[in-house]
Design a protein around this motif. Structure first.
Motif, short mmCIF file in Angstrom:
data_model
loop_
_atom_site.label_atom_id
_atom_site.label_comp_id
_atom_site.label_asym_id
_atom_site.label_seq_id
_atom_site.Cartn_x
_atom_site.Cartn_y
_atom_site.Cartn_z
N HIS A 9 2.44 -7.65 -5.77
CA HIS A 9 1.20 -7.19 -5.15
C HIS A 9 0.29 -6.43 -6.10
O HIS A 9 -0.91 -6.70 -6.16
CB HIS A 9 1.51 -6.29 -3.94
N ARG A 10 0.83 -5.49 -6.84
CA ARG A 10 -0.02 -4.63 -7.65
C ARG A 10 -0.72 -5.36 -8.78
O ARG A 10 -1.66 -4.85 -9.37
CB ARG A 10 0.76 -3.43 -8.17
N LYS A 11 -0.29 -6.57 -9.07
CA LYS A 11 -0.94 -7.35 -10.12
C LYS A 11 -2.13 -8.15 -9.60
O LYS A 11 -2.82 -8.80 -10.38
CB LYS A 11 0.06 -8.28 -10.82
N GLY A 12 -2.36 -8.14 -8.29
CA GLY A 12 -3.57 -8.72 -7.73
C GLY A 12 -3.62 -10.23 -7.67
O GLY A 12 -4.70 -10.81 -7.64
N ARG B 293 0.84 -1.21 0.00
CA ARG B 293 0.00 0.00 0.00
C ARG B 293 0.87 1.25 0.00
O ARG B 293 0.59 2.21 -0.70
CB ARG B 293 -0.96 -0.01 1.18
N TRP B 294 1.94 1.24 0.79
CA TRP B 294 2.85 2.38 0.83
C TRP B 294 3.57 2.56 -0.50
O TRP B 294 3.75 3.68 -0.97
CB TRP B 294 3.86 2.25 1.98
N LYS B 295 3.98 1.46 -1.13
CA LYS B 295 4.63 1.54 -2.43
C LYS B 295 3.70 2.19 -3.46
O LYS B 295 4.12 3.02 -4.25
CB LYS B 295 5.05 0.15 -2.91
N GLU B 296 2.43 1.82 -3.42
CA GLU B 296 1.47 2.40 -4.35
C GLU B 296 1.25 3.88 -4.07
O GLU B 296 1.14 4.69 -4.99
CB GLU B 296 0.13 1.65 -4.30
N ARG B 297 1.20 4.24 -2.79
CA ARG B 297 1.05 5.65 -2.42
C ARG B 297 2.24 6.47 -2.91
O ARG B 297 2.08 7.55 -3.48
CB ARG B 297 0.92 5.78 -0.91
N VAL B 298 3.45 5.96 -2.66
CA VAL B 298 4.66 6.66 -3.08
C VAL B 298 4.69 6.77 -4.61
O VAL B 298 5.05 7.82 -5.15
CB VAL B 298 5.93 5.96 -2.54
N ARG B 299 4.31 5.73 -5.29
CA ARG B 299 4.27 5.77 -6.75
C ARG B 299 3.32 6.88 -7.21
O ARG B 299 3.64 7.64 -8.11
CB ARG B 299 3.82 4.43 -7.32
N GLY B 300 2.16 6.97 -6.61
CA GLY B 300 1.20 8.01 -6.97
C GLY B 300 1.77 9.40 -6.74
O GLY B 300 1.58 10.31 -7.57
N TRP B 301 2.46 9.59 -5.62
CA TRP B 301 3.07 10.89 -5.34
C TRP B 301 4.16 11.21 -6.36
O TRP B 301 4.30 12.34 -6.80
CB TRP B 301 3.66 10.93 -3.93
N ARG B 302 4.94 10.18 -6.73
CA ARG B 302 6.02 10.37 -7.70
C ARG B 302 5.46 10.78 -9.06
O ARG B 302 5.97 11.70 -9.71
CB ARG B 302 6.83 9.08 -7.82
N VAL B 303 4.38 10.15 -9.49
CA VAL B 303 3.76 10.49 -10.76
C VAL B 303 3.23 11.92 -10.71
O VAL B 303 3.45 12.71 -11.63
CB VAL B 303 2.64 9.49 -11.11
N LEU B 304 2.55 12.26 -9.62
CA LEU B 304 2.01 13.62 -9.47
C LEU B 304 3.14 14.66 -9.46
O LEU B 304 3.05 15.69 -10.12
CB LEU B 304 1.19 13.72 -8.19
#
Length: 170
Positions: free
Chosen positions: A91-94, A11-22
């Motif tokens: 993880h992100r692949k579900g 979950r943290w990796k996904e959050r950080v990825r989102g911040w990086r993209v933004l």
């Protein structure tokens, strides 16, 4: 239960990825590079919306995945109940979400089968989870396959599943 398949770390990796993209939409180097291009192709709408304002050039969407339809033809599994997953085990692949959903479906339809093709950092963990839940008779963990083996796996499948939480193409 199914939606809690992401670990805290994931979950943290996904959050950080989102911040990086933004943050990339504010990066002066990214803005400068985009402003100097003649053509910019985006892999998904999320990135296009964030960065298109910085483009002075023509923009478009990129299709980064393609298959030869002559090689990937529908065959017959003979059951109508063969599910295929093909992708990276992370993880992100579900993959865990898919396995939990399959386990529930199997309780209602005991003759379902699933093939899981691919590799990745969570391959061994998912393989162990399948064994720990006694799903080995219903879930075939195929690992990495050749292109020819993939064509055969797709041709035999009745359903292809793509449970990814996030993917380049949207």
């Amino acid at each position: 239960e199914l939606t809690s398949t992401l670990t805290t770390k994931a979950r943290w990796k996904e959050r950080v990825r989102g911040w990086r993209v933004l943050a990339s939409s504010w990066n002066p180097l990214v803005k400068s590079a985009l402003a100097s291009c003649d053509l910019v192709l985006f892999a998904n709408d999320e990135t296009r919306v964030l960065l298109e304002a910085s483009c002075r050039a023509e923009t478009g969407m990129m299709v980064d995945v393609g298959v030869d339809p002559d090689q990937f033809q529908k065959g017959e599994s003979g059951t109508g109940k063969l599910i295929l997953f093909a992708g990276k085990f992370e993880h992100r692949k579900g993959t865990r979400l898919l396995l939990k959903a399959f386990e529930r479906a199997l309780a209602k339809c005991s003759d379902l089968k699933m093939r899981m093709v691919g590799d990745g950092p969570e391959w061994e963990m998912e393989k162990q989870w399948v064994a720990s839940r006694a799903l080995g008779d219903s879930v075939e963990m195929m690992g990495r396959c050749s292109h020819a083996e993939m064509a055969e796996a797709f041709s035999l499948a009745d359903v292809f599943v793509f449970p990814s939480f996030r993917d380049t193409t949207g």
